[in-house]
Scaffold this motif. Structure first.
Motif, PDB file in Angstrom:
ATOM      1  N   LEU A 234       0.808  -1.217   0.000  1.00 52.56           N
ATOM      2  CA  LEU A 234       0.000   0.000   0.000  1.00 52.56           C
ATOM      3  C   LEU A 234       0.843   1.269   0.000  1.00 52.56           C
ATOM      4  N   VAL A 235       0.370   2.255  -0.759  1.00 53.79           N
ATOM      5  CA  VAL A 235       0.835   3.636  -0.621  1.00 53.79           C
ATOM      6  C   VAL A 235      -0.408   4.491  -0.469  1.00 53.79           C
ATOM      7  N   ALA A 236      -0.264   5.665   0.106  1.00 51.73           N
ATOM      8  CA  ALA A 236      -1.443   6.489   0.408  1.00 51.73           C
ATOM      9  C   ALA A 236      -2.000   7.180  -0.829  1.00 51.73           C
ATOM     10  N   LYS A 237      -1.100   7.737  -1.664  1.00 47.96           N
ATOM     11  CA  LYS A 237      -1.546   8.602  -2.760  1.00 47.96           C
ATOM     12  C   LYS A 237      -0.939   8.178  -4.093  1.00 47.96           C
ATOM     13  N   MET A 238      -1.566   8.606  -5.175  1.00 47.46           N
ATOM     14  CA  MET A 238      -1.081   8.304  -6.513  1.00 47.46           C
ATOM     15  C   MET A 238       0.350   8.811  -6.713  1.00 47.46           C
ATOM     16  N   GLU A 239       0.649   9.983  -6.188  1.00 44.72           N
ATOM     17  CA  GLU A 239       1.979  10.570  -6.408  1.00 44.72           C
ATOM     18  C   GLU A 239       3.090   9.734  -5.751  1.00 44.72           C
ATOM     19  N   ASP A 240       2.726   8.887  -4.791  1.00 47.55           N
ATOM     20  CA  ASP A 240       3.730   8.067  -4.109  1.00 47.55           C
ATOM     21  C   ASP A 240       4.303   6.961  -4.993  1.00 47.55           C
ATOM     22  N   ILE A 241       3.618   6.657  -6.100  1.00 47.54           N
ATOM     23  CA  ILE A 241       4.069   5.524  -6.916  1.00 47.54           C
ATOM     24  C   ILE A 241       5.230   5.875  -7.828  1.00 47.54           C
ATOM     25  N   PHE A 242       5.411   7.161  -8.151  1.00 48.41           N
ATOM     26  CA  PHE A 242       6.379   7.521  -9.195  1.00 48.41           C
ATOM     27  C   PHE A 242       7.828   7.196  -8.831  1.00 48.41           C
ATOM     28  N   PRO A 243       8.285   7.458  -7.592  1.00 46.49           N
ATOM     29  CA  PRO A 243       9.654   7.012  -7.255  1.00 46.49           C
ATOM     30  C   PRO A 243       9.798   5.494  -7.285  1.00 46.49           C
ATOM     31  N   ILE A 244       8.711   4.758  -6.944  1.00 47.25           N
ATOM     32  CA  ILE A 244       8.776   3.295  -7.006  1.00 47.25           C
ATOM     33  C   ILE A 244       8.888   2.837  -8.455  1.00 47.25           C
ATOM     34  N   ILE A 245       8.131   3.487  -9.344  1.00 45.89           N
ATOM     35  CA  ILE A 245       8.205   3.141 -10.773  1.00 45.89           C
ATOM     36  C   ILE A 245       9.617   3.378 -11.308  1.00 45.89           C
ATOM     37  N   LYS A 246      10.275   4.421 -10.820  1.00 47.23           N
ATOM     38  CA  LYS A 246      11.664   4.691 -11.242  1.00 47.23           C
ATOM     39  C   LYS A 246      12.624   3.646 -10.681  1.00 47.23           C
ATOM     40  N   ALA A 247      12.415   3.280  -9.424  1.00 47.81           N
ATOM     41  CA  ALA A 247      13.413   2.444  -8.735  1.00 47.81           C
ATOM     42  C   ALA A 247      13.240   0.952  -8.961  1.00 47.81           C
ATOM     43  N   LEU A 248      12.008   0.468  -9.035  1.00 50.61           N
ATOM     44  CA  LEU A 248      11.791  -0.980  -9.028  1.00 50.61           C
ATOM     45  C   LEU A 248      12.483  -1.696 -10.189  1.00 50.61           C
ATOM     46  N   PRO A 249      12.265  -1.313 -11.446  1.00 49.28           N
ATOM     47  CA  PRO A 249      12.960  -2.036 -12.525  1.00 49.28           C
ATOM     48  C   PRO A 249      14.464  -1.828 -12.509  1.00 49.28           C
ATOM     49  N   ARG A 250      14.904  -0.625 -12.155  1.00 46.64           N
ATOM     50  CA  ARG A 250      16.342  -0.345 -12.130  1.00 46.64           C
ATOM     51  C   ARG A 250      17.040  -1.148 -11.042  1.00 46.64           C
ATOM     52  N   SER A 251      16.376  -1.293  -9.911  1.00 47.06           N
ATOM     53  CA  SER A 251      16.978  -2.021  -8.792  1.00 47.06           C
ATOM     54  C   SER A 251      16.821  -3.523  -8.933  1.00 47.06           C
ATOM     55  N   ALA A 252      15.718  -3.965  -9.543  1.00 50.35           N
ATOM     56  CA  ALA A 252      15.452  -5.399  -9.645  1.00 50.35           C
ATOM     57  C   ALA A 252      16.308  -6.061 -10.711  1.00 50.35           C
ATOM     58  N   THR A 253      16.249  -5.523 -11.931  1.00 43.49           N
ATOM     59  CA  THR A 253      16.940  -6.161 -13.059  1.00 43.49           C
ATOM     60  C   THR A 253      17.799  -5.188 -13.852  1.00 43.49           C
ATOM     61  N   ALA A 254      18.001  -3.973 -13.302  1.00 45.23           N
ATOM     62  CA  ALA A 254      18.817  -2.938 -13.951  1.00 45.23           C
ATOM     63  C   ALA A 254      18.221  -2.510 -15.293  1.00 45.23           C
ATOM     64  N   GLN A 255      16.889  -2.602 -15.426  1.00 44.54           N
ATOM     65  CA  GLN A 255      16.196  -2.073 -16.603  1.00 44.54           C
ATOM     66  C   GLN A 255      15.742  -0.648 -16.317  1.00 44.54           C
ATOM     67  N   LEU A 256      15.583   0.141 -17.360  1.00 42.22           N
ATOM     68  CA  LEU A 256      15.057   1.492 -17.176  1.00 42.22           C
ATOM     69  C   LEU A 256      13.573   1.438 -16.831  1.00 42.22           C
ATOM     70  N   ILE A 257      12.877   0.475 -17.424  1.00 42.07           N
ATOM     71  CA  ILE A 257      11.456   0.306 -17.137  1.00 42.07           C
ATOM     72  C   ILE A 257      11.065  -1.115 -17.510  1.00 42.07           C
ATOM     73  N   THR A 258      10.086  -1.676 -16.829  1.00 38.86           N
ATOM     74  CA  THR A 258       9.608  -3.000 -17.212  1.00 38.86           C
ATOM     75  C   THR A 258       8.743  -2.882 -18.472  1.00 38.86           C
ATOM     76  N   SER A 259       8.565  -4.005 -19.153  1.00 39.93           N
ATOM     77  CA  SER A 259       7.839  -3.990 -20.425  1.00 39.93           C
ATOM     78  C   SER A 259       6.380  -3.590 -20.264  1.00 39.93           C
ATOM     79  N   TYR A 260       5.766  -3.996 -19.154  1.00 45.14           N
ATOM     80  CA  TYR A 260       4.349  -3.724 -18.932  1.00 45.14           C
ATOM     81  C   TYR A 260       4.136  -3.210 -17.516  1.00 45.14           C
TER      82      TYR A 260
END
Length: 706
Positions: A234-260
Motif C-alpha cells: 500500500l501507498v497512500a496517494k497516486m503521487e507516491d508511486i512515481f519514485p517506485i516506478i523509477k526504482a523498481l525495474p532499475r533495482s530489480a533487473t537494472a532495466q530502465l522500465i519494465t515492459s508492462y
C-alpha cells in the motif's frame, strides 16, 4: 543440516557460476540504469511514503478498501493465510473453476496457495516463465525476482523434456515452446490470480509490473481475476508511486522500465461481453505487528526488488534455496522471522556476513544487517545461550581473565607457529586453517610495547583504542599509528582498562556482554583528557561512534553513562580519516622513496558504515605509492569476524575470489585499513604461497615518514 546444504550449494558449479555472472553484470548495468538520477532522493521519497503507511496502516487499509469497492471491486481483508486460501477455494467452487492461471506472486508463495488448490482438484499453472519452470521442476523460487536463476538452459531443457515434451537447450526454442504451451493454459483458464507491486489507497488501484505480458493475459482472459496483495504494498496517494516506478525495474533487473505496467481499478469486460469478477484479497499475516514494532517497521519499506540479493556476496555463492525460505536472502530472513515465526529464521539469519553491501542499494533504505542483528538478539533472549557460548562470553566479559588467556595462548601456540603465522591446527580445529593461515598471538602485546615507546609531550592528545587484534596480534599497527600521530605533534595515550569493543558478543546477539564491554570502554577512554579518540579498526570505530550508545541505552544504564558515551562518540576518528586530514594539513611528511605499486581492499565497515574510501588511498599516494585498483575492491573479503569460524566454507570461497582479484592487479602489495581484513587476506595469500605482502595502511605510511 544447514552445513550440508551449504556444502552442496558450494559444490554446484552451475549455481555459483550463474549467480556470479548475474551479480557482476548487474553491478555494471545498475550503475548505468541510475545515471542522471539522484538515487538518494528517490529512495528517500520511497522510504518516506512507505513509512507513512506503516505509521497509519489501519487508516490506509480502510481507505483502500473504500476506494476499491467504489470502483466495483470485491475486497476481502484478512490477517489469516488460512482465510485467504479458503476464500479463493470457495470462490473457485462457487464458479465451477477447474483451471487457474497465475502471474508471479510472492504473496501466494508465502501462503503456499498452489498446494492447497491442487488438494481441491483444481489445476493451477504459473505463467511467469521462471515460475513455470520451477513449478514443473517441483522447486520453490531461489530469488524473489528471478525465480529460476539457479538453473542453466540445460537444466531447463531437461525439466521441459521430462515434464512436458522434448525440447533442445536453445533459449529461443525454449521460449517459443513455453509460449505455445502457456497460451493453451490462458485460453482454458476459468480464473486468473495475480499479486500486485503497488496498491494505491487514494484510488483503490493496484499496479502490476511484468516483462512477459503474462500478467495482462492472466487478468483479462479468465472471467474471474483475483489479486492477492500484502498490505505492505500500500501507498497512500497516486503521487507516491512515481519514485517506485523509477526504482523498481532499475533495482530489480537494472532495466530502465519494465515492459508492462498495468493499472487496475475496476473489473474488465470479458471478451464475450460479460462483466468480469474482480476480487482483491488484502492480507496481513503479521504485517500489522511489524508496523507496530519500532525497530522492524522499516521492513515494510521493502518494494520487493531483491537488489539486496543481487549484491550479497553470500547469496551469490549458495543461492536462495539455502539462504532463505519462501523469501530469500537478508530481507527474506527478516520476512521469514515475521511470517513464519522467529525460530524459522534461526539457521538462515547466521548466513548474513554483515558486510552492509545491501544497505547502499536498497531503494527502501532498510538497514537489513541491523535488523538481522536484532533477530539474533531476540533469538538469544527467547532460546537462551548454549553452555559453550556462555563460557566463551563470560571470559570476554572479564577483561583481566580474557587478556591473561591471550597472553597464555601466545606461549601455548609455539608448536604450531612459524614466522608469525599458524598454518595448521590439529584434530577438530583443522578446518580453521584449511583456507587461510592464522596470525600468531604476539609475544609482546601492544599494551606492553606502548609503555616503552618514547613520545614527545604535547598539548594535543589522542587516546588510542587498539581493539583485540591490534593489541594482541598486530601490535605493529598500533606502533605505526603512534609514530604517525607523534610526527604530527600529537601525543598518544593508552588507558590499560580498555577491552574488547563488544563486536563478537554484539554480532552473536549476546547484548549484556556487549553492553558491559561498552560500559568498560567508555569509562576507560574518558579516564584521560584528550582531543581525539582514535581506532585503527573500522569495526571498533563503528562501535565507538554508534554502538556503545545504543548498547548502553538498550541495557538501561543510567543517563550519566549514556551522556558519557555520546561525549566519547563526538571525539572518535578512524585512523585512516584522521591521518589523511593530518597529511593534507602538512603535519605529516614523507621521505622521497622509490615509487611502489599497491592495490587496495576496502573494509566493509570503513566504506559502508563510515563512508570512508578515498582517504586511505590519498594518504598512500601522498607517501609515494602508485595505486592499481582491483576488481570489486569494495566487496567483502569473507572475514566477517567470527563468521569465518562459523562458516569457514563460505568465508574461504569469498576469500579465494578476493585473492584472484588481487592477483590480476599484478601488484606485490595489498593495503587495507582493517586488522581483520589483514588477517583474512594475509592468511589466504600465505596459504597459497603467493609472494605478495599484505599490510595495514598505517604500517606502510609509518615506514615512509620523515
Amino acid at each position: 543440516m544447514i552445513k550440508e546444504e551449504i556444502r552442496k550449494a558450494l559444490s554446484n558449479a552451475n549455481l555459483g557460476g550463474a549467480l556470479t555472472r548475474f551479480s557482476e553484470a548487474y553491478a555494471v548495468s545498475r550503475r548505468k540504469a541510475y545515471e542522471g538520477l539522484d538515487f538518494e532522493e528517490i529512495r528517500e521519497k520511497i522510504a518516506s511514503a512507505k513509512a507513512y503507511v506503516a505509521e497509519h496502516l489501519d487508516k490506509v487499509v480502510q481507505t483502500f478498501i473504500k476506494s476499491a469497492q467504489a470502483n466495483g471491486a470485491k475486497v476481502f481483508y484478512t490477517k489469516s493465510p488460512d482465510e485467504v486460501r479458503n476464500y479463493i477455494i470457495e470462490l473457485a467452487k462457487k464458479n465451477n473453476v477447474k483451471s487457474i492461471v497465475k502471474s508471479k506472486s510472492m504473496a501466494t508463495e508465502e501462503i503456499h496457495l498452489n498446494k492447497y488448490l491442487r488438494q481441491e482438484g483444481i489445476e493451477v499453472d504459473e505463467t511467469d516463465l521462471g515460475e513455470w519452470i520451477i513449478q514443473l521442476a517441483g522447486q520453490r523460487p531461489s530469488h524473489m525476482v528471478l525465480p529460476a536463476i539457479h538453473l542453466t538452459r540445460y537444466d531447463v531443457s531437461d525439466v521441459f523434456t521430462k515434464k512436458v515434451e522434448p525440447v533442445e537447450p536453445d533459449i529461443a526454442q525454449m521460449v517459443k515452446f513455453a509460449r505455445k504451451h502457456l497460451r493453451r493454459k490462458f485460453l482454458a483458464a476459468d480464473m486468473g490470480i495475480t499479486g500486485a507491486n503497488i496498491a494505491i489507497a487514494e484510488t483503490g488501484t493496484i499496479v502490476i509490473f511484468t516483462n512477459e505480458g503474462n500478467g495482462r493475459l492472466t487478468m483479462t482472459l479468465p472471467k474471474i481475476h483475483v489479486a492477492v496483495v500484502g498490505v505492505e504494498k500500500l501507498v497512500a496517494k497516486m503521487e507516491d508511486i512515481f519514485p517506485i516506478i523509477k526504482a523498481l525495474p532499475r533495482s530489480a533487473t537494472a532495466q530502465l522500465i519494465t515492459s508492462y505496467i498495468s493499472f487496475v481499478s475496476r473489473p474488465y469486460t470479458h471478451i464475450d461481453g460479460s462483466q468480469k469478477e474482480f476480487h482483491i484479497i488484502l492480507f496481513d499475516n503479521n504485517r500489522s505487528a511489524i508496523a507496530k514494532d519500532p525497530i522492524f517497521k522499516q521492513t515494510l519499506q521493502c518494494i520487493r526488488c531483491a537488489s539486496c540479493l543481487n549484491v550479497c556476496p553470500v547469496f551469490r555463492l549458495i543461492g536462495g534455496h539455502v539462504f532463505g525460505k519462501v523469501y530469500t536472502g537478508g530481507i527474506g530472513t527478516i520476512l521469514t522471522a515475521w511470517t513464519e515465526g522467529l525460530r524459522a529464521s534461526k539457521d538462515i539469519q547466521g548466513l548474513c556476513i554483515q558486510c552492509g553491501n545491501c544497505v547502499k542499494v536498497c531503494p527502501g533504505k532498510i538497514n537489513i544487517p541491523e535488523l538481522i542483528l536484532e533477530i539474533r538478539k531476540r533469538l538469544a533472549k527467547e532460546e537462551g545461550l548454549s553452555f559453550k557460548t556462555k563460557a566463551i562470553y563470560s571470559v570476554v566479559n572479564n577483561r583481566k581473565l580474557f587478556h591473561s588467556i591471550l597472553r597464555a595462548a601466545s606461549k601455548l601456540q609455539k608448536p604450531f607457529e612459524s614466522k608469525g603465522l599458524i598454518r595448521h591446527l590439529p584434530f577438530f580445529l583443522s578446518e580453521l586453517t584449511q583456507e587461510r593461515s592464522l596470525p600468531a598471538i604476539a609475544d609482546v602485546p601492544f599494551r606492553d610495547r606502548f609503555k616503552k615507546m618514547k613520545q614527545p609531550e604535547s598539548k594535543i592528545k589522542a587516546v588510542f583504542f587498539a581493539g583485540c587484534l591490534i593489541d594482541f596480534a598486530y601490535p605493529e599497527v598500533g606502533e605505526a599509528l603512534v609514530k604517525l600521530l607523534n610526527a604530527a605533534g600529537i601525543e598518544v595515550l593508552f588507558p590499560d582498562e580498555q577491552t574488547c569493543c563488544g563486536a563478537p558478543a554484539r554480532y552473536s546477539g549476546v547484548m549484556d556482554v556487549a553492553a558491559n564491554n561498552s560500559k568498560q570502554n567508555v569509562e576507560a577512554l574518558l579516564s584521560v583528557d584528550a582531543d581525539y579518540v582514535v581506532s585503527a579498526c573500522p569495526t571498533c570505530t563503528v562501535a565507538l561512534k554508534k554502538q556503545f550508545i545504543k548498547d548502553i541505552k538498550e541495557q538501561n544504564y543510567n543517563e550519566k553513562l549514556i551522556s558519557s558515551a555520546q561525549r566519547l562518540a563526538e571525539k572518535v576518528f578512524d585512523a585512516s580519516e584522521l591521518v589523511n586530514k593530518l597529511i593534507k594539513g602538512g603535519r605529516i611528511k614523507f621521505k622521497e622513496l622509490p615509487e611502489i605499486t599497491f592495490t587496495y581492499h576496502d573494509p566493509c565497515h570503513l566504506i559502508r558504515s563510515l563512508n570512508i574510501s578515498q582517504e586511505p588511498r590519498e594518504s598512500l599516494i601522498s607517501a609515494g605509492l602508485k595505486l592499481v585498483e582491483m576488481f570489486e575492491s569494495d566487496t567483502c573479503c569473507g572475514m566477517g569476524g567470527s563468521y569465518s569460524l562459523k562458516f569457514p566454507e563460505i568465508s574461504g570461497t569469498i576469500l579465494r575470489r578476493k585473492l584472484e582479484n588481487i592477483k590480476k592487479t599484478e601488484t606485490k602489495l595489498v593495503c587495507t585499513d582493517c586488522p581483520g581484513c589483514v588477517m583474512q587476506i594475509r592468511g589466504g595469500i600465505d596459504k597459497e604461497g603467493l609472494q605478495i605482502e599484505v599490510k595495514h595502511s598505517l604500517v606502510v605510511l609509518a615506514e615512509r615518514i620523515k
